[in-house]
Design a protein around this motif. Structure first.
Motif, PDB file in Angstrom:
ATOM      1  N   PRO A 189      44.546   3.055 -17.305  1.00  0.00           N
ATOM      2  CA  PRO A 189      45.687   3.699 -16.653  1.00  0.00           C
ATOM      3  C   PRO A 189      46.976   2.915 -16.880  1.00  0.00           C
ATOM      4  N   GLY A 190      48.096   3.628 -16.845  1.00  0.00           N
ATOM      5  CA  GLY A 190      49.401   3.008 -17.010  1.00  0.00           C
ATOM      6  C   GLY A 190      50.413   4.024 -17.503  1.00  0.00           C
ATOM      7  N   PRO A 191      51.628   3.570 -17.823  1.00  0.00           N
ATOM      8  CA  PRO A 191      52.651   4.487 -18.336  1.00  0.00           C
ATOM      9  C   PRO A 191      52.179   5.163 -19.637  1.00  0.00           C
ATOM     10  N   VAL A 192      52.455   6.459 -19.757  1.00  0.00           N
ATOM     11  CA  VAL A 192      52.012   7.210 -20.939  1.00  0.00           C
ATOM     12  C   VAL A 192      52.500   6.553 -22.217  1.00  0.00           C
ATOM     13  N   GLU A 193      53.722   6.072 -22.225  1.00  0.00           N
ATOM     14  CA  GLU A 193      54.256   5.435 -23.432  1.00  0.00           C
ATOM     15  C   GLU A 193      53.391   4.243 -23.833  1.00  0.00           C
ATOM     16  N   GLN A 194      52.949   3.472 -22.867  1.00  0.00           N
ATOM     17  CA  GLN A 194      52.112   2.304 -23.117  1.00  0.00           C
ATOM     18  C   GLN A 194      50.720   2.726 -23.589  1.00  0.00           C
ATOM     19  N   VAL A 195      50.184   3.769 -22.987  1.00  0.00           N
ATOM     20  CA  VAL A 195      48.866   4.282 -23.378  1.00  0.00           C
ATOM     21  C   VAL A 195      48.905   4.753 -24.831  1.00  0.00           C
ATOM     22  N   LEU A 196      49.935   5.519 -25.194  1.00  0.00           N
ATOM     23  CA  LEU A 196      50.038   6.033 -26.560  1.00  0.00           C
ATOM     24  C   LEU A 196      50.279   4.916 -27.567  1.00  0.00           C
ATOM     25  N   ALA A 197      51.014   3.894 -27.174  1.00  0.00           N
ATOM     26  CA  ALA A 197      51.295   2.764 -28.069  1.00  0.00           C
ATOM     27  C   ALA A 197      50.022   2.005 -28.426  1.00  0.00           C
ATOM     28  N   ALA A 198      49.007   2.084 -27.571  1.00  0.00           N
ATOM     29  CA  ALA A 198      47.755   1.380 -27.816  1.00  0.00           C
ATOM     30  C   ALA A 198      46.806   2.171 -28.721  1.00  0.00           C
ATOM     31  N   LEU A 199      47.134   3.426 -29.014  1.00  0.00           N
ATOM     32  CA  LEU A 199      46.292   4.264 -29.867  1.00  0.00           C
ATOM     33  C   LEU A 199      46.550   3.972 -31.335  1.00  0.00           C
ATOM     34  N   GLU A 200      45.655   4.483 -32.175  1.00  0.00           N
ATOM     35  CA  GLU A 200      45.861   4.420 -33.620  1.00  0.00           C
ATOM     36  C   GLU A 200      47.195   5.103 -33.929  1.00  0.00           C
ATOM     37  N   PRO A 201      48.047   4.481 -34.744  1.00  0.00           N
ATOM     38  CA  PRO A 201      49.392   5.037 -34.992  1.00  0.00           C
ATOM     39  C   PRO A 201      49.399   6.496 -35.474  1.00  0.00           C
ATOM     40  N   ALA A 202      48.485   6.859 -36.351  1.00  0.00           N
ATOM     41  CA  ALA A 202      48.461   8.238 -36.862  1.00  0.00           C
ATOM     42  C   ALA A 202      48.175   9.236 -35.742  1.00  0.00           C
ATOM     43  N   LEU A 203      47.301   8.871 -34.833  1.00  0.00           N
ATOM     44  CA  LEU A 203      46.981   9.746 -33.696  1.00  0.00           C
ATOM     45  C   LEU A 203      48.177   9.844 -32.758  1.00  0.00           C
ATOM     46  N   ALA A 204      48.801   8.726 -32.462  1.00  0.00           N
ATOM     47  CA  ALA A 204      49.968   8.725 -31.562  1.00  0.00           C
ATOM     48  C   ALA A 204      51.078   9.611 -32.114  1.00  0.00           C
ATOM     49  N   VAL A 205      51.313   9.557 -33.410  1.00  0.00           N
ATOM     50  CA  VAL A 205      52.349  10.391 -34.032  1.00  0.00           C
ATOM     51  C   VAL A 205      52.017  11.868 -33.855  1.00  0.00           C
ATOM     52  N   VAL A 257      53.058   8.165 -15.316  1.00  0.00           N
ATOM     53  CA  VAL A 257      52.155   7.024 -15.241  1.00  0.00           C
ATOM     54  C   VAL A 257      50.764   7.552 -14.908  1.00  0.00           C
ATOM     55  N   LEU A 258      49.809   7.266 -15.776  1.00  0.00           N
ATOM     56  CA  LEU A 258      48.433   7.696 -15.535  1.00  0.00           C
ATOM     57  C   LEU A 258      47.785   6.779 -14.508  1.00  0.00           C
ATOM     58  N   ALA A 259      47.147   7.378 -13.522  1.00  0.00           N
ATOM     59  CA  ALA A 259      46.431   6.632 -12.494  1.00  0.00           C
ATOM     60  C   ALA A 259      44.926   6.717 -12.769  1.00  0.00           C
ATOM     61  N   GLN A 260      44.184   5.910 -12.063  1.00  0.00           N
ATOM     62  CA  GLN A 260      42.724   5.939 -12.150  1.00  0.00           C
ATOM     63  C   GLN A 260      42.231   7.362 -11.923  1.00  0.00           C
ATOM     64  N   GLY A 261      41.401   7.886 -12.846  1.00  0.00           N
ATOM     65  CA  GLY A 261      40.832   9.213 -12.696  1.00  0.00           C
ATOM     66  C   GLY A 261      41.685  10.357 -13.218  1.00  0.00           C
ATOM     67  N   ASP A 262      42.929  10.088 -13.642  1.00  0.00           N
ATOM     68  CA  ASP A 262      43.786  11.150 -14.186  1.00  0.00           C
ATOM     69  C   ASP A 262      43.261  11.634 -15.532  1.00  0.00           C
ATOM     70  N   GLU A 263      43.578  12.899 -15.832  1.00  0.00           N
ATOM     71  CA  GLU A 263      43.235  13.499 -17.116  1.00  0.00           C
ATOM     72  C   GLU A 263      44.515  14.043 -17.742  1.00  0.00           C
ATOM     73  N   LEU A 264      44.830  13.564 -18.938  1.00  0.00           N
ATOM     74  CA  LEU A 264      45.994  14.039 -19.676  1.00  0.00           C
ATOM     75  C   LEU A 264      45.497  14.771 -20.911  1.00  0.00           C
ATOM     76  N   ALA A 265      45.762  16.084 -20.956  1.00  0.00           N
ATOM     77  CA  ALA A 265      45.318  16.914 -22.075  1.00  0.00           C
ATOM     78  C   ALA A 265      46.476  17.179 -23.021  1.00  0.00           C
ATOM     79  N   PHE A 266      46.178  17.140 -24.314  1.00  0.00           N
ATOM     80  CA  PHE A 266      47.154  17.418 -25.362  1.00  0.00           C
ATOM     81  C   PHE A 266      46.813  18.761 -25.981  1.00  0.00           C
ATOM     82  N   LEU A 267      47.781  19.682 -25.944  1.00  0.00           N
ATOM     83  CA  LEU A 267      47.541  21.075 -26.340  1.00  0.00           C
ATOM     84  C   LEU A 267      48.407  21.434 -27.543  1.00  0.00           C
ATOM     85  N   PRO A 268      47.803  21.617 -28.711  1.00  0.00           N
ATOM     86  CA  PRO A 268      48.579  22.025 -29.879  1.00  0.00           C
ATOM     87  C   PRO A 268      48.898  23.509 -29.799  1.00  0.00           C
ATOM     88  N   PRO A 269      49.873  23.944 -30.599  1.00  0.00           N
ATOM     89  CA  PRO A 269      50.145  25.385 -30.624  1.00  0.00           C
ATOM     90  C   PRO A 269      48.913  26.123 -31.163  1.00  0.00           C
TER      91      PRO A 269
END
Length: 78
Positions: A23-39, A62-74
Motif C-alpha cells: 500500500p501507498g501513493p499510486v505514483e509510488q506503487v507504479l514507480a515500483a513496477l516494471e517500466p513497460a507495464l507502468a507506461v 493512496v492505496l490502503a491495506q485491502g484496496d483494489e485498483l483496477a486498470f480498464l483499457p478501452p
C-alpha cells in the motif's frame, strides 16, 4: 497488501490478471513496477477504478491495506 487488477490486454502486458502490491501513493506503487507495464497503465485512454468506483482524477490517490485498483483499457465491439 493492496491489489492491482489488469483487465483486457493489460493482463497480457502484466503477465497475470492481478498483482499484490505494498500500500501507498499510486505514483509510488507504479514507480515500483516494471517500466513497460507502468507506461501502459498510465496511457491516456486507461481508466482506473478504486474498490469498484471509477476515478475521474487519480492525483493524490493512496492505496490502503485491502484496496483494489483496477486498470480498464478501452474496449471495442462489433
Amino acid at each position: 497488501m493492496a491489489k492491482l487488477v489488469f483487465m483486457g490486454r493489460l493482463e497480457d502486458v502484466a503477465g497475470a490478471p492481478e498483482m499484490a502490491v505494498k500500500p501507498g501513493p499510486v505514483e509510488q506503487v507504479l514507480a515500483a513496477l516494471e517500466p513497460a507495464l507502468a507506461v501502459e497503465l498510465l496511457g491516456e485512454k486507461i481508466r482506473m477504478a478504486l474498490n469498484g468506483r471509477l476515478l475521474t482524477d487519480v492525483g493524490g490517490i493512496v492505496l490502503a491495506q485491502g484496496d483494489e485498483l483496477a486498470f480498464l483499457p478501452p474496449v471495442s465491439g462489433g
